[in-house]
Design an enzyme around this catalytic site. Structure first.
Site, PDB file in Angstrom:
ATOM      1  N   HIS A  94       5.346  36.540 -50.085  1.00 19.38           N
ATOM      2  CA  HIS A  94       4.088  37.169 -50.507  1.00 19.38           C
ATOM      3  C   HIS A  94       3.168  36.158 -51.181  1.00 19.38           C
ATOM      4  O   HIS A  94       1.976  36.126 -50.909  1.00 19.38           O
ATOM      5  CB  HIS A  94       4.390  38.322 -51.464  1.00 19.38           C
ATOM      6  N   TRP A 137       8.080  48.442 -54.834  1.00 16.56           N
ATOM      7  CA  TRP A 137       7.488  47.528 -55.817  1.00 16.56           C
ATOM      8  C   TRP A 137       6.797  48.308 -56.927  1.00 16.56           C
ATOM      9  O   TRP A 137       6.948  47.992 -58.115  1.00 16.56           O
ATOM     10  CB  TRP A 137       6.520  46.580 -55.136  1.00 16.56           C
ATOM     11  N   ASP A 195      -3.382  39.263 -52.219  1.00 15.12           N
ATOM     12  CA  ASP A 195      -2.954  40.347 -53.096  1.00 15.12           C
ATOM     13  C   ASP A 195      -4.207  41.044 -53.679  1.00 15.12           C
ATOM     14  O   ASP A 195      -5.155  41.314 -52.953  1.00 15.12           O
ATOM     15  CB  ASP A 195      -2.019  39.784 -54.177  1.00 15.12           C
ATOM     16  N   TRP A 196      -4.235  41.293 -54.993  1.00 13.89           N
ATOM     17  CA  TRP A 196      -5.392  41.953 -55.601  1.00 13.89           C
ATOM     18  C   TRP A 196      -6.664  41.113 -55.522  1.00 13.89           C
ATOM     19  O   TRP A 196      -7.768  41.630 -55.687  1.00 13.89           O
ATOM     20  CB  TRP A 196      -5.095  42.307 -57.064  1.00 13.89           C
ATOM     21  N   ASP A 206       6.450  38.438 -45.662  1.00 11.55           N
ATOM     22  CA  ASP A 206       5.951  39.324 -46.716  1.00 11.55           C
ATOM     23  C   ASP A 206       6.078  40.767 -46.257  1.00 11.55           C
ATOM     24  O   ASP A 206       5.248  41.246 -45.478  1.00 11.55           O
ATOM     25  CB  ASP A 206       4.497  39.000 -47.056  1.00 11.55           C
TER      26      ASP A 206
END
Length: 304
Positions: A283, A168, A127-128, A253
């Protein structure tokens, strides 16, 4: 800058998260004396000589890696798992405008390189954690020995975002009750309310969630986004990165599906690696298949 700090008692007796907290300060902004306190987990003897940097995304924190750290340290590796500013036990700037893509990169650079002086790092990012961690790899390749990417990317705004991401982003801005545990549950195939409740610990109320609310808006979706050109430069650097680079995306995901192929095609270090798909994971694959991902990282370290 107004800075909020989550009370320590909210982090007491969390399941499977008995790691000793570590803190250091980084500059809140260039040219000012103001400091932000950043938290990180630092576990393991490091007798293997390997340092594994575990970078989380949004709206999670280092709790995400609680099932992986023991399996990695058991092999003699040192594990460093920071909480991004605005998340976990780290300080939380209260204004959404205080959270910019570049500032988050600078804050992590301040922690990992200026304060901890990490070298020969194996980055594990999701993710980030990838949006920030891969920028650090591109800008400081000499600091890194290997990379493992899992359900992440490095967007430039030149491609059309997936419908799943746009949905999202809309939800993140419109939801009146932005519950971190609910968000993580939505991104898991096998959610457990008891196990996921600690994701809410960093946020006593909505005023602590500026970073979590703002992050979806910082992802470049236009070609002229402030982060678009720096990310293009980062891709050029990654296209010369020939150190071992492994993709371990999950099969469930919708947000990052297919993103591993971009890395395989563009990053030289991907050639010849045993890229894997983690099955039965959403995810947040560290929640669904954390021990399996840890074993993948251990094998990658042993083989390279």
């Amino acid at each position: 800058m107004q800075i909020l700090r989550t009370p320590e008692e909210r982090f007491l007796n969390l399941p499977d998260y008995a790691f000793t907290p570590n803190y250091t300060d980084v500059p809140a902004d260039s040219g000012t004396a103001e400091q932000l306190r950043v938290h990180y987990v630092d576990e393991g003897s490091g007798r293997s000589g390997e340092t594994v940097l575990l970078m989380h995304g949004e709206p999670s924190w280092s709790y995400l890696y609680r099932h992986m750290i023991p399996l990695l340290t058991r092999e003699g590796h040192r594990c460093v798992a920071p909480d991004l500013v605005g998340f976990g036990r780290s300080d939380k700037p209260a204004a959404r405008a205080d959270h910019t893509y570049q500032r988050h990169i600078d804050w992590m650079r301040g922690l990992l390189f200026d304060r901890l002086d990490l070298h020969d790092v194996t980055l594990v990012c999701q993710d980030w954690g990838g949006l920030i961690g891969l920028r650090l790899v591109a800008e400081h390749p000499e600091r890194f020995a290997r990379v493992v990417v899992a359900n992440t990317g490095l967007p430039t705004g030149d491609a059309v975002p997936t419908r799943a991401f746009l949905e999202w982003r809309e939800f993140s801005q419109a939801a009146e009750d932005f519950s971190a545990s609910d968000v993580v549950a939505l991104g898991c195939r096998t959610p457990s309310a008891a196990a996921l409740a600690p994701y809410d610990a960093p946020y006593p109320d909505d005023s602590f969630k500026a970073g979590a609310r703002q992050f979806p808006m910082l992802v470049p979706v236009r070609h002229d986004d402030p982060a678009s050109e720096p990310n293009r430069r980062a891709w050029k650097a990654l296209e010369s990165f020939d150190k071992p680079f492994l993709c371990a995306f999950s099969d469930r995901d919708p947000i990052t599906a297919g993103g591993d192929q971009v890395f395989r095609q563009r990053v030289p270090g991907c050639r010849g690696q045993d890229h894997l798909t983690v099955e039965g994971a959403g995810h947040f694959l560290q929640e669904d298949r954390g021990p399996e991902l840890a074993r993948i990282v251990n094998r990658f370290l042993a083989s390279t």
